[in-house]
Motif scaffolding. Structure first.
Motif, PDB file in Angstrom:
ATOM      1  N   ASN A   1      -3.833  15.354  -0.420  1.00 35.61           N
ATOM      2  CA  ASN A   1      -5.041  14.533  -0.504  1.00 35.61           C
ATOM      3  C   ASN A   1      -6.299  15.293  -0.098  1.00 35.61           C
ATOM      4  O   ASN A   1      -7.391  14.964  -0.537  1.00 35.61           O
ATOM      5  CB  ASN A   1      -4.897  13.272   0.365  1.00 35.61           C
ATOM      6  CG  ASN A   1      -4.312  13.539   1.720  1.00 35.61           C
ATOM      7  OD1 ASN A   1      -3.195  14.049   1.833  1.00 35.61           O
ATOM      8  ND2 ASN A   1      -5.057  13.225   2.753  1.00 35.61           N
TER       9      ASN A   1
ATOM     10  N   HIS B   1      -5.128   1.656  -5.006  1.00 35.64           N
ATOM     11  CA  HIS B   1      -6.578   1.894  -4.851  1.00 35.64           C
ATOM     12  C   HIS B   1      -7.008   3.334  -5.099  1.00 35.64           C
ATOM     13  O   HIS B   1      -8.185   3.648  -5.064  1.00 35.64           O
ATOM     14  CB  HIS B   1      -7.079   1.374  -3.492  1.00 35.64           C
ATOM     15  CG  HIS B   1      -6.696   2.180  -2.302  1.00 35.64           C
ATOM     16  ND1 HIS B   1      -7.600   2.982  -1.645  1.00 35.64           N
ATOM     17  CD2 HIS B   1      -5.536   2.308  -1.622  1.00 35.64           C
ATOM     18  CE1 HIS B   1      -7.000   3.554  -0.598  1.00 35.64           C
ATOM     19  NE2 HIS B   1      -5.755   3.153  -0.570  1.00 35.64           N
ATOM     20  N   LYS B   2      -6.027   4.230  -5.367  1.00 33.81           N
ATOM     21  CA  LYS B   2      -6.398   5.602  -5.744  1.00 33.81           C
ATOM     22  C   LYS B   2      -6.479   5.724  -7.263  1.00 33.81           C
ATOM     23  O   LYS B   2      -6.722   6.788  -7.797  1.00 33.81           O
ATOM     24  CB  LYS B   2      -5.354   6.602  -5.235  1.00 33.81           C
ATOM     25  CG  LYS B   2      -4.954   6.416  -3.798  1.00 33.81           C
ATOM     26  CD  LYS B   2      -6.022   6.856  -2.823  1.00 33.81           C
ATOM     27  CE  LYS B   2      -5.506   6.705  -1.397  1.00 33.81           C
ATOM     28  NZ  LYS B   2      -6.444   7.159  -0.402  1.00 33.81           N
TER      29      LYS B   2
ATOM     30  N   CYS C   1       0.853  -1.208   0.000  1.00 35.90           N
ATOM     31  CA  CYS C   1       0.000   0.000   0.000  1.00 35.90           C
ATOM     32  C   CYS C   1       0.881   1.247   0.000  1.00 35.90           C
ATOM     33  O   CYS C   1       2.108   1.145   0.116  1.00 35.90           O
ATOM     34  CB  CYS C   1      -0.905   0.025   1.235  1.00 35.90           C
ATOM     35  SG  CYS C   1      -0.028   0.047   2.809  1.00 35.90           S
ATOM     36  N   GLY C   2       0.222   2.396  -0.093  1.00 38.68           N
ATOM     37  CA  GLY C   2       0.958   3.660  -0.072  1.00 38.68           C
ATOM     38  C   GLY C   2       1.671   3.873   1.255  1.00 38.68           C
ATOM     39  O   GLY C   2       2.796   4.376   1.298  1.00 38.68           O
ATOM     40  N   THR C   3       1.022   3.494   2.345  1.00 40.45           N
ATOM     41  CA  THR C   3       1.615   3.690   3.674  1.00 40.45           C
ATOM     42  C   THR C   3       2.919   2.900   3.794  1.00 40.45           C
ATOM     43  O   THR C   3       3.933   3.410   4.284  1.00 40.45           O
ATOM     44  CB  THR C   3       0.610   3.258   4.769  1.00 40.45           C
ATOM     45  OG1 THR C   3      -0.580   4.022   4.594  1.00 40.45           O
ATOM     46  CG2 THR C   3       1.165   3.474   6.160  1.00 40.45           C
TER      47      THR C   3
ATOM     48  N   HIS D   1       0.213  13.471   4.446  1.00 42.47           N
ATOM     49  CA  HIS D   1      -0.688  12.409   4.906  1.00 42.47           C
ATOM     50  C   HIS D   1      -0.063  11.774   6.154  1.00 42.47           C
ATOM     51  O   HIS D   1       1.169  11.749   6.288  1.00 42.47           O
ATOM     52  CB  HIS D   1      -0.825  11.374   3.770  1.00 42.47           C
ATOM     53  CG  HIS D   1      -1.802  10.293   4.054  1.00 42.47           C
ATOM     54  ND1 HIS D   1      -1.464   9.145   4.745  1.00 42.47           N
ATOM     55  CD2 HIS D   1      -3.114  10.171   3.759  1.00 42.47           C
ATOM     56  CE1 HIS D   1      -2.532   8.374   4.856  1.00 42.47           C
ATOM     57  NE2 HIS D   1      -3.545   8.975   4.266  1.00 42.47           N
TER      58      HIS D   1
ATOM     59  N   SER E   1      -0.096   4.224  -4.644  1.00 39.38           N
ATOM     60  CA  SER E   1      -0.996   3.202  -4.132  1.00 39.38           C
ATOM     61  C   SER E   1      -2.041   2.853  -5.184  1.00 39.38           C
ATOM     62  O   SER E   1      -2.607   3.752  -5.812  1.00 39.38           O
ATOM     63  CB  SER E   1      -1.677   3.787  -2.894  1.00 39.38           C
ATOM     64  OG  SER E   1      -2.608   2.880  -2.387  1.00 39.38           O
TER      65      SER E   1
ATOM     66  N   GLN F   1      -1.593  10.703  -4.518  1.00 36.72           N
ATOM     67  CA  GLN F   1      -2.744  11.380  -5.142  1.00 36.72           C
ATOM     68  C   GLN F   1      -2.412  11.930  -6.531  1.00 36.72           C
ATOM     69  O   GLN F   1      -3.303  12.425  -7.208  1.00 36.72           O
ATOM     70  CB  GLN F   1      -3.243  12.525  -4.249  1.00 36.72           C
ATOM     71  CG  GLN F   1      -3.789  12.073  -2.913  1.00 36.72           C
ATOM     72  CD  GLN F   1      -5.094  11.280  -3.011  1.00 36.72           C
ATOM     73  OE1 GLN F   1      -5.756  11.248  -4.058  1.00 36.72           O
ATOM     74  NE2 GLN F   1      -5.475  10.624  -1.931  1.00 36.72           N
TER      75      GLN F   1
ATOM     76  N   ASP G   1       5.697  11.493  -1.859  1.00 35.67           N
ATOM     77  CA  ASP G   1       4.485  10.703  -1.726  1.00 35.67           C
ATOM     78  C   ASP G   1       3.569  11.166  -2.866  1.00 35.67           C
ATOM     79  O   ASP G   1       2.975  12.245  -2.805  1.00 35.67           O
ATOM     80  CB  ASP G   1       3.861  10.980  -0.356  1.00 35.67           C
ATOM     81  CG  ASP G   1       2.499  10.323  -0.189  1.00 35.67           C
ATOM     82  OD1 ASP G   1       1.893   9.938  -1.203  1.00 35.67           O
ATOM     83  OD2 ASP G   1       2.030  10.213   0.954  1.00 35.67           O
TER      84      ASP G   1
END
Ligand code: PLP
Length: 395
Positions: free
Chosen positions: A150, A200-201, A70-72, A99, A198, A178, A175
């Motif tokens: 974001n 899912h965006k 994931c992005g995190t 974020h 990521s 977005q 990052d």
């Protein structure tokens, strides 16, 4: 109930083409790409193809793409991976509007003895590259600045910043969760060392991310395990999601101009429509240096959560601040960093669009939002008190 989904900075619908591309990898093609037998080994090729599709969107080399969860994770890996590679340096520079995947890690690091500089932003959410330059010292291991915010969609001058930071010999991470798929990127030209994003965006599923690591960048793995991803990230490859992300990047590349332009036109229609009907409204973020899909808007003297609930009853999905901070009554750290007045920050809503939104959906919001704001203001004691004054005049 009709659903009008305008919360695409929180997550996006998985594209039907992406689902279709992934399906065989859940059913008949379920092997492990690292296996010696050909049943598993045959998956190495489609995984490589996905790596190429992703690299093509970023104009990077496929070998520079590392799959994460994931992005995190990508943000954490970039920051820990750099700090552990430069143990003699103990300073990082980031911003007040990151974020939590970066911001909360920076807070954690400051408690562990690292020096952290959090750069401020102005009233329109913009950073000053000169302030960044003057914060760099001999001790600085890393600069981490998000590409697009974001909450407000504000874009930072990442290309300029990367060049300035690299001239000082410091590692630069962005990052770009977005920004990927919305902003054209050419990493062959811009000296970014590390970039996170990521799936899912971007209309791929949740649970897959990317860390781009420029060739030659010093990097200590964050997840230590098997030899996968050329030793840069342990863990058996999530083949179906990797295939899905590859497809999503291919679609994003196709949609980069025409579809993104259409999304911007819809966002502008929503913004102009609200401004022309509802009084005492502020737009958060620079008018031009902003993602074309995002609208952060403050309605003075009402609670963002109340607006969200009434919109939700009509099937309209938006967000107050970022999805991660909603639920708390504190105004978002981003709006506070921008100096948005309290009376406005509390009534902030984020609408974020995608290629799946239509003009009819925007009309639906423009029909239902004004009576909601009117109703809430009628029962707000603050509105009665503050009527006729604006937050911009300093209350
Ligand atoms: N960075 C930014 C700018 C984000 O908007 C998000 C998610 O909202 C993340 C990082 C975290 O990404 P993920 O949800 O994939 O962990």
């Amino acid at each position: 109930m009709k659903v009008v989904y305008l919360d695409n900075n929180a997550t996006t619908r998985t594209a039907p083409e992406v689902v279709e591309a992934m399906l065989p990898y859940f059913t008949e093609l379920y092997g492990n790409p690292s296996s010696m037998h050909s049943f598993g080994g045959q998956l190495a090729k489609p995984v490589q193809q996905a790596r190429e599709q992703i690299a093509s969107l970023l104009r990077a080399d496929p070998a520079e793409i590392v799959f994460t969860s994931c992005g995190t994770e990508s943000d954490n890996a970039a920051i820990w991976g750099t700090l552990n590679s430069y143990p003699q340096k103990n300073h990082i520079i980031t911003t007040r509007v990151e974020h939590p995947a970066v911001g909360n890690l920076a807070t954690y690091l400051s408690k562990k003895g690292y020096k952290v500089t959090n750069l401020p932003v102005d009233r329109e959410g913009r950073l000053d590259p000169d302030q960044l330059l003057s914060a760099i010292t001999e001790e600085t291991a890393l600069v981490s600045v998000m590409w697009a915010n974001n909450e407000t969609g504000v874009l930072f001058p990442i290309e300029e910043m990367a060049r300035l930071v690299k001239e000082r010999g410091v590692v630069f991470h962005t990052d770009a969760v977005q920004a990927v798929g919305k902003v054209p990127m050419d990493l062959s030209r811009v000296p970014i060392d590390l970039l996170s994003f990521s799936g899912h965006k971007l209309h791929a599923p949740k649970g897959i991310g990317i860390l781009y690591i420029r060739k030659g960048t010093r990097f200590t793995p964050f997840i230590i395990g098997g030899h996968q991803e050329r030793g840069r990230r342990g863990g058996t490859e999530n083949v179906p999601y990797i295939i899905g992300l590859g497809k999503a990047c291919e679609l994003a590349q196709k949609n980069m101009t025409d579809e993104n332009k259409r999304v911007r036109t819809l966002r502008d229609k929503l913004e102009q429509g609200i401004l022309s009907i509802i009084p005492k409204v502020l737009i958060n973020g620079h008018q031009k240096e902003r993602l074309g899909n995002t609208l952060s808007i403050s309605f003075e003297y009402v609670e963002g959560e109340s607006i969200l609930m009434l919109l939700s009853n009509l099937g309209i999905c938006a967000s107050s601040g970022s999805a991660c901070t909603s639920g708390s009554l504190e105004p978002s750290h981003v709006l506070r960093a921008m100096g948005v007045p309290f009376t406005a920050a509390h009534g902030s809503i984020r609408f974020s669009l995608s290629i799946y939104n239509t003009e009819e959906e925007i009309d639906y919001v423009l029909e239902h939002l004004p009576p909601i704001i009117h109703r809430l203001r009628e029962i707000s004691p603050f509105w009665k008190e503050g009527k006729g004054r604006t937050a911009e005049k300093g209350q």
